[in-house]
Design a protein around this motif. Structure first.
Motif, PDB file in Angstrom:
ATOM      1  N   LYS A  98       0.821  -1.211   0.000  1.00 56.39           N
ATOM      2  CA  LYS A  98       0.000   0.000   0.000  1.00 56.39           C
ATOM      3  C   LYS A  98       0.860   1.270   0.000  1.00 56.39           C
ATOM      4  CE  LYS A  98      -3.868   2.217   2.245  1.00 56.39           C
ATOM      5  NZ  LYS A  98      -4.771   2.205   3.375  1.00 56.39           N
ATOM      6  N   CYS A 131      -7.687  -8.954  -2.367  1.00 51.42           N
ATOM      7  CA  CYS A 131      -7.514  -7.513  -2.429  1.00 51.42           C
ATOM      8  C   CYS A 131      -7.074  -7.120  -3.840  1.00 51.42           C
ATOM      9  CB  CYS A 131      -6.510  -7.007  -1.394  1.00 51.42           C
ATOM     10  SG  CYS A 131      -4.896  -7.791  -1.480  1.00 51.42           S
ATOM     11  N   GLU A 175      -4.214   0.829  -2.934  1.00 50.26           N
ATOM     12  CA  GLU A 175      -5.268  -0.162  -2.751  1.00 50.26           C
ATOM     13  C   GLU A 175      -6.575   0.330  -3.382  1.00 50.26           C
ATOM     14  OE1 GLU A 175      -7.021  -3.017   0.758  1.00 50.26           O
ATOM     15  OE2 GLU A 175      -6.065  -1.141   1.325  1.00 50.26           O
ATOM     16  N   LEU A 183     -10.455   0.124  -3.243  1.00 50.54           N
ATOM     17  CA  LEU A 183     -11.467  -0.232  -2.248  1.00 50.54           C
ATOM     18  C   LEU A 183     -12.770  -0.599  -2.891  1.00 50.54           C
ATOM     19  CD1 LEU A 183     -10.678   2.535   0.352  1.00 50.54           C
ATOM     20  CD2 LEU A 183      -9.841   0.197   0.320  1.00 50.54           C
TER      21      LEU A 183
END
Length: 92
Positions: free
Chosen positions: A21, A73, A90, A92
């Motif tokens: 991240k 993810c 990242e 979401l």
């Protein structure tokens, strides 16, 4: 069973986040870093994972970590020409 999968997903996410991240990755190190993340997950959780890119995500610069057919993810990895680095964020 569902709770175990959910706990494993959370555990894997907690391993990936600090390694990826917001990370700035030199051009020649991207593939090695992604492989290192998969190897570390396997060592710590005994779960096999892989990074996948589907056609649409490829055009968006996204890569998804998948385990046992489930998405864990997704990260957007964009190249910054000015810095000559890949930057991971990242999704979401």
């Amino acid at each position: 069973m569902s709770q175990t999968i959910s706990e494993t997903t959370m555990e894997i996410n907690e391993l990936v986040k600090p390694m990826l991240k917001g990370r700035k990755i030199p051009l020649g190190e991207l593939q090695g870093l992604l492989k290192k993340i998969v190897d570390e997950i396997k060592d710590k959780t005994k779960v096999s994972t892989k990074w996948v890119r589907e056609e649409q995500s490829f055009y968006n610069g996204e890569v998804t970590l998948r385990a046992k057919g489930r998405d864990i993810c997704t990260y957007c990895i964009k190249y910054d020409l000015e810095q000559n680095l890949f930057i991971a964020t990242e999704v979401l």
